[in-house]
Design a protein around this motif. Structure first.
Motif, PDB file in Angstrom:
ATOM      1  N   VAL A  28     -45.463  34.429   5.077  1.00 34.74           N
ATOM      2  CA  VAL A  28     -46.430  34.702   3.950  1.00 34.74           C
ATOM      3  C   VAL A  28     -47.124  36.065   4.140  1.00 34.74           C
ATOM      4  N   GLN A  29     -47.261  36.541   5.255  1.00 39.62           N
ATOM      5  CA  GLN A  29     -47.520  37.939   5.450  1.00 39.62           C
ATOM      6  C   GLN A  29     -46.586  38.997   4.416  1.00 39.62           C
ATOM      7  N   GLN A  30     -45.223  38.754   4.868  1.00 42.60           N
ATOM      8  CA  GLN A  30     -44.373  39.848   3.923  1.00 42.60           C
ATOM      9  C   GLN A  30     -44.449  39.437   2.528  1.00 42.60           C
ATOM     10  N   PHE A  31     -44.866  38.263   1.831  1.00 44.49           N
ATOM     11  CA  PHE A  31     -45.101  37.968   0.647  1.00 44.49           C
ATOM     12  C   PHE A  31     -46.014  38.883   0.191  1.00 44.49           C
ATOM     13  N   GLY A  32     -47.289  38.655   0.801  1.00 43.88           N
ATOM     14  CA  GLY A  32     -48.500  39.227   0.552  1.00 43.88           C
ATOM     15  C   GLY A  32     -48.410  40.913   0.505  1.00 43.88           C
ATOM     16  N   GLU A  33     -47.572  41.371   1.314  1.00 39.61           N
ATOM     17  CA  GLU A  33     -47.458  42.816   1.613  1.00 39.61           C
ATOM     18  C   GLU A  33     -46.602  43.292   0.270  1.00 39.61           C
ATOM     19  N   VAL A  34     -45.509  42.611  -0.031  1.00 43.97           N
ATOM     20  CA  VAL A  34     -44.629  43.074  -1.151  1.00 43.97           C
ATOM     21  C   VAL A  34     -45.469  42.832  -2.649  1.00 43.97           C
TER      22      VAL A  34
END
Length: 301
Positions: A28-34
């Motif tokens: 979830v965090q990676q998706f948000g960052e990208v």
């Protein structure tokens, strides 16, 4: 005895809730960052076209020997530049909603789940709902679901790291699932904008006018210097890059839709993730290609 019973009840409640695994939260965090800077990509297309329009316009202005006409043309170029950098209110709000949502995901999936984080979460929730309300007022199309930021804004702290972990998981699931409609509508707006005949016609027009204006410049000034020839070639190269950027952004917007649907499935699964889901991986690769194209454009400046 009463305290023991309360502790047992709390323990039973916690064990009955399915918290997300570390890998799920990291996804979830990676998706948000990208996704957090995604609005910069469609904007970069218009910014590049505006810069091309300005520079090729200067070729024509340079052919005007009458000072007043020359100055009027420069004023016209400046006014056009200001206009080109504007986007419709609908698209502007779309950019802001997507960015706010992505930033909220990064915040919500943070490992530093502190009181300060919870205060920020409340502010982000209010900000998201304000943007959603603004969009619903200005758009005549499908409305966004109200209260989308509520899942984030209502995060509250409780003592005990394990309990907080459960609450974090609950809110991530609720927020991501509820936001899928939001992401679908926002990305559909972007596709409507990127695939419009107006944008395609603008690109075709600039492609034609770069050559025409430079030809006029050569015919009337006879100053085909090395620098002007180099700039002419750079304009053609940058226009090709803008077309590539448009195609990449269209595909990555479609990939964003698919990736978020997969993200909903990710947070609803109980098993650990051993690898990045295909749809998410494709989206990340597309964004990486866009960044490479933008970096290439910056190097040419």
């Amino acid at each position: 005895m009463r305290k023991i019973i309360l502790l047992l009840l709390l323990s039973a409640f916690i064990s009955g809730c399915s918290s997300l695994s570390k890998s799920q939260i990291e996804t979830v965090q990676q998706f948000g960052e990208v996704t957090s800077n995604f609005s910069a990509y469609p904007s970069a297309i218009m910014e590049e076209l505006a810069e091309i329009r300005l520079k090729r316009g200067l070729y024509y202005a340079s052919t005007l020997t009458d000072p007043m006409r020359h100055l009027d043309e420069l004023d016209s170029i400046y006014s056009q530049k200001k206009y080109d950098y504007k986007v419709s209110e609908k698209i502007d709000v779309t950019f802001r909603v997507l960015d706010k949502y992505a930033q909220s995901l990064v915040l919500l999936s943070s490992g530093d789940y502190t009181a300060n984080l919870q205060n920020n979460a409340a502010e982000f929730g209010v900000g998201m709902d304000s943007l959603v309300n603004l969009y619903n007022v200005k758009s005549n199309a499908e409305k966004l679901p109200a209260g989308i930021g509520e899942a984030l804004g209502k995060i509250v702290g409780f003592s005990g790291d394990r309990y907080i972990k459960v609450k974090q998981s609950e809110k991530i699931k609720e927020y991501v699932t509820k936001a899928d409609t939001l992401v679908l509508i926002m990305t559909s707006n972007l596709l409507e904008y990127l695939e419009s005949s107006n944008l395609e016609e603008l690109i075709s027009y600039e492609e034609k006018m770069i050559r025409r204006n430079y030809l006029t410049y050569l015919q009337l000034t006879d100053t085909g210097t090395f620098e002007s020839q180099r700039e002419y070639l750079d304009l053609k190269s940058n226009l090709d890059a803008a077309k590539d950027l448009k195609a990449l952004t269209i595909q990555s917007t479609k990939d964003l839709q698919a990736a978020h649907k997969e993200l909903v499935q990710v947070v609803q699964k109980k098993q650990k993730l051993h690898s990045t889901i295909k749809e998410l991986r494709v989206f990340y690769q597309q964004v990486a290609e866009i960044r490479e194209t933008l970096n290439a454009l910056k190097k040419d400046k």
